[in-house]
Write a protein that holds these residues in place. Sequence first.
Motif, PDB file in Angstrom:
ATOM      1  N   PHE A 106       0.808  -1.221   0.000  1.00 26.85           N
ATOM      2  CA  PHE A 106       0.000   0.000   0.000  1.00 26.85           C
ATOM      3  C   PHE A 106       0.842   1.272   0.000  1.00 26.85           C
ATOM      4  CE2 PHE A 106      -3.452  -2.808   1.714  1.00 26.85           C
ATOM      5  CZ  PHE A 106      -4.274  -2.692   0.603  1.00 26.85           C
ATOM      6  N   SER A 107       2.094   1.186   0.364  1.00 29.03           N
ATOM      7  CA  SER A 107       2.968   2.360   0.337  1.00 29.03           C
ATOM      8  C   SER A 107       3.941   2.310  -0.844  1.00 29.03           C
ATOM      9  CB  SER A 107       3.733   2.469   1.654  1.00 29.03           C
ATOM     10  OG  SER A 107       4.555   1.336   1.841  1.00 29.03           O
ATOM     11  N   THR A 108       3.728   1.371  -1.765  1.00 31.52           N
ATOM     12  CA  THR A 108       4.632   1.192  -2.893  1.00 31.52           C
ATOM     13  C   THR A 108       4.011   1.747  -4.176  1.00 31.52           C
ATOM     14  OG1 THR A 108       5.478  -0.835  -1.876  1.00 31.52           O
ATOM     15  CG2 THR A 108       5.942  -0.525  -4.205  1.00 31.52           C
ATOM     16  N   LEU A 109       4.806   2.471  -4.945  1.00 29.43           N
ATOM     17  CA  LEU A 109       4.360   2.955  -6.247  1.00 29.43           C
ATOM     18  C   LEU A 109       4.347   1.805  -7.250  1.00 29.43           C
ATOM     19  CD1 LEU A 109       6.307   6.334  -6.456  1.00 29.43           C
ATOM     20  CD2 LEU A 109       3.837   6.042  -6.199  1.00 29.43           C
ATOM     21  N   ARG A 110       3.576   1.968  -8.311  1.00 30.86           N
ATOM     22  CA  ARG A 110       3.429   0.928  -9.330  1.00 30.86           C
ATOM     23  C   ARG A 110       4.773   0.448  -9.859  1.00 30.86           C
ATOM     24  NH1 ARG A 110      -1.140   1.165 -13.972  1.00 30.86           N
ATOM     25  NH2 ARG A 110      -0.907  -0.977 -14.665  1.00 30.86           N
ATOM     26  N   PRO A 120       4.176  -8.452 -14.294  1.00 34.14           N
ATOM     27  CA  PRO A 120       2.768  -8.860 -14.274  1.00 34.14           C
ATOM     28  C   PRO A 120       2.432  -9.812 -15.427  1.00 34.14           C
ATOM     29  CG  PRO A 120       2.966  -6.575 -15.000  1.00 34.14           C
ATOM     30  CD  PRO A 120       4.340  -7.029 -14.602  1.00 34.14           C
ATOM     31  N   GLN A 121       1.515 -10.724 -15.165  1.00 38.64           N
ATOM     32  CA  GLN A 121       1.043 -11.653 -16.187  1.00 38.64           C
ATOM     33  C   GLN A 121       0.071 -10.930 -17.122  1.00 38.64           C
ATOM     34  OE1 GLN A 121      -1.021 -15.040 -14.601  1.00 38.64           O
ATOM     35  NE2 GLN A 121      -0.861 -16.191 -16.489  1.00 38.64           N
ATOM     36  N   LEU A 122      -0.786 -10.108 -16.552  1.00 39.42           N
ATOM     37  CA  LEU A 122      -1.717  -9.265 -17.297  1.00 39.42           C
ATOM     38  C   LEU A 122      -1.684  -7.881 -16.683  1.00 39.42           C
ATOM     39  CD1 LEU A 122      -4.929 -11.489 -17.577  1.00 39.42           C
ATOM     40  CD2 LEU A 122      -3.359 -10.921 -19.424  1.00 39.42           C
ATOM     41  N   LYS A 123      -1.952  -6.847 -17.511  1.00 33.63           N
ATOM     42  CA  LYS A 123      -2.030  -5.520 -16.935  1.00 33.63           C
ATOM     43  C   LYS A 123      -2.930  -4.629 -17.779  1.00 33.63           C
ATOM     44  CE  LYS A 123       2.232  -3.396 -18.635  1.00 33.63           C
ATOM     45  NZ  LYS A 123       3.461  -2.787 -18.154  1.00 33.63           N
ATOM     46  N   ASP A 124      -3.434  -3.601 -17.103  1.00 40.37           N
ATOM     47  CA  ASP A 124      -4.296  -2.611 -17.722  1.00 40.37           C
ATOM     48  C   ASP A 124      -3.888  -1.249 -17.155  1.00 40.37           C
ATOM     49  OD1 ASP A 124      -6.427  -2.005 -19.479  1.00 40.37           O
ATOM     50  OD2 ASP A 124      -7.845  -1.886 -17.821  1.00 40.37           O
ATOM     51  N   ASP A 125      -4.610  -0.216 -17.497  1.00 41.10           N
ATOM     52  CA  ASP A 125      -4.261   1.122 -17.006  1.00 41.10           C
ATOM     53  C   ASP A 125      -4.308   1.215 -15.487  1.00 41.10           C
ATOM     54  OD1 ASP A 125      -3.960   1.938 -19.621  1.00 41.10           O
ATOM     55  OD2 ASP A 125      -5.962   2.819 -19.753  1.00 41.10           O
ATOM     56  N   ASN A 126      -5.286   0.554 -14.862  1.00 42.72           N
ATOM     57  CA  ASN A 126      -5.505   0.717 -13.421  1.00 42.72           C
ATOM     58  C   ASN A 126      -5.192  -0.522 -12.588  1.00 42.72           C
ATOM     59  OD1 ASN A 126      -6.457   3.334 -13.908  1.00 42.72           O
ATOM     60  ND2 ASN A 126      -8.497   2.559 -14.350  1.00 42.72           N
ATOM     61  N   TYR A 134       0.223 -19.916  -5.518  1.00 41.72           N
ATOM     62  CA  TYR A 134      -1.127 -20.348  -5.159  1.00 41.72           C
ATOM     63  C   TYR A 134      -2.174 -19.963  -6.206  1.00 41.72           C
ATOM     64  CZ  TYR A 134      -1.504 -15.496  -3.594  1.00 41.72           C
ATOM     65  OH  TYR A 134      -1.494 -14.130  -3.528  1.00 41.72           O
ATOM     66  N   GLY A 135      -1.864 -19.034  -7.108  1.00 45.55           N
ATOM     67  CA  GLY A 135      -2.831 -18.554  -8.087  1.00 45.55           C
ATOM     68  C   GLY A 135      -2.405 -17.195  -8.612  1.00 45.55           C
ATOM     69  N   ILE A 136      -3.184 -16.154  -8.291  1.00 44.88           N
ATOM     70  CA  ILE A 136      -2.821 -14.815  -8.727  1.00 44.88           C
ATOM     71  C   ILE A 136      -3.077 -13.789  -7.629  1.00 44.88           C
ATOM     72  CG2 ILE A 136      -3.236 -15.194 -11.191  1.00 44.88           C
ATOM     73  CD1 ILE A 136      -5.859 -13.649 -10.877  1.00 44.88           C
ATOM     74  N   VAL A 137      -2.379 -12.666  -7.750  1.00 44.65           N
ATOM     75  CA  VAL A 137      -2.646 -11.495  -6.920  1.00 44.65           C
ATOM     76  C   VAL A 137      -2.840 -10.329  -7.897  1.00 44.65           C
ATOM     77  CG1 VAL A 137      -0.199 -10.944  -6.536  1.00 44.65           C
ATOM     78  CG2 VAL A 137      -1.910 -10.093  -4.961  1.00 44.65           C
ATOM     79  N   ILE A 138      -3.897  -9.569  -7.682  1.00 50.05           N
ATOM     80  CA  ILE A 138      -4.217  -8.429  -8.533  1.00 50.05           C
ATOM     81  C   ILE A 138      -4.065  -7.159  -7.701  1.00 50.05           C
ATOM     82  CG2 ILE A 138      -5.953  -7.346 -10.016  1.00 50.05           C
ATOM     83  CD1 ILE A 138      -7.316 -10.185 -10.052  1.00 50.05           C
ATOM     84  N   LEU A 139      -3.316  -6.208  -8.240  1.00 57.23           N
ATOM     85  CA  LEU A 139      -3.119  -4.928  -7.573  1.00 57.23           C
ATOM     86  C   LEU A 139      -3.824  -3.841  -8.376  1.00 57.23           C
ATOM     87  CD1 LEU A 139       0.712  -5.118  -6.768  1.00 57.23           C
ATOM     88  CD2 LEU A 139      -1.216  -5.909  -5.380  1.00 57.23           C
ATOM     89  N   TYR A 140      -4.600  -3.014  -7.692  1.00 59.97           N
ATOM     90  CA  TYR A 140      -5.306  -1.898  -8.319  1.00 59.97           C
ATOM     91  C   TYR A 140      -4.624  -0.607  -7.898  1.00 59.97           C
ATOM     92  CZ  TYR A 140      -8.993  -5.231  -9.364  1.00 59.97           C
ATOM     93  OH  TYR A 140      -9.701  -6.312  -9.847  1.00 59.97           O
ATOM     94  N   TYR A 141      -4.439   0.304  -8.860  1.00 56.54           N
ATOM     95  CA  TYR A 141      -3.701   1.539  -8.620  1.00 56.54           C
ATOM     96  C   TYR A 141      -4.610   2.764  -8.724  1.00 56.54           C
ATOM     97  CZ  TYR A 141       0.132  -1.657  -9.564  1.00 56.54           C
ATOM     98  OH  TYR A 141       0.995  -2.728  -9.532  1.00 56.54           O
ATOM     99  N   ASN A 142      -4.346   3.748  -7.862  1.00 55.25           N
ATOM    100  CA  ASN A 142      -5.068   5.016  -7.952  1.00 55.25           C
ATOM    101  C   ASN A 142      -4.348   5.932  -8.947  1.00 55.25           C
ATOM    102  OD1 ASN A 142      -2.858   6.099  -6.552  1.00 55.25           O
ATOM    103  ND2 ASN A 142      -3.925   6.127  -4.599  1.00 55.25           N
ATOM    104  N   LYS A 143      -4.820   7.155  -9.092  1.00 53.75           N
ATOM    105  CA  LYS A 143      -4.235   8.094 -10.062  1.00 53.75           C
ATOM    106  C   LYS A 143      -2.803   8.475  -9.721  1.00 53.75           C
ATOM    107  CE  LYS A 143      -8.593   9.814 -11.633  1.00 53.75           C
ATOM    108  NZ  LYS A 143      -9.480  10.903 -11.919  1.00 53.75           N
ATOM    109  N   ALA A 144      -2.452   8.382  -8.453  1.00 61.34           N
ATOM    110  CA  ALA A 144      -1.078   8.692  -8.030  1.00 61.34           C
ATOM    111  C   ALA A 144      -0.132   7.517  -8.267  1.00 61.34           C
ATOM    112  CB  ALA A 144      -1.068   9.087  -6.559  1.00 61.34           C
TER     113      ALA A 144
END
Length: 164
Positions: A106-110, A120-126, A134-144
């Motif tokens: 949560f304190s790390t930039l993209r 990343p295996q897949l990525k999009d703008d956000n 174990y599977g996957i982890v998805i990280l969602y990013y804010n505008k910052a």
Amino acid sequence: MKKMIFLLVILNAAITLQAQLKVKPKCDDFYIDILGGTVNNMRPDYTYGMIKEKMPCYTSTDAEGVAGTKCGATLFFKDRDVYFYTDKDYIEIGEKFKGKMSMPLFSTLRKGVFKYLGRPQLKDDNWEAFETAYGIVILYYNKAGKVFKIQMSTKNTQTLQLCE
């Protein structure tokens, strides 16, 4: 008259004794292991009953097999910003999470996530999805460009169905 007053006092005392204080269930502090895919050693593919028994401090729930629930069986810990979607086999953690994590996402930039999870295996703008053991982890990013939501699942990118 004295007998009537005495009877009312006894009856009132009996009713008062029936009212019991209820203790709110307590859970240990939450610890999220991102690479292990667990919250307090509970995996996303654990059943509703298993999580409910081991972590009784949930704030709301939708039981298994209830018609009309859009997300299936869920256990929410809103006060800690952690949500289990047991029918869909994933856990969601919000940016107001209260507890400890194995890595400070949560304190790390993209651009800094690579050192923890690789490419990343897949990525999009956000968002970005990373393959794990174990599977996957998805990280969602804010505008910052900071992480504001994490989803961990035992499914892969082809079989995962998120609750919208």
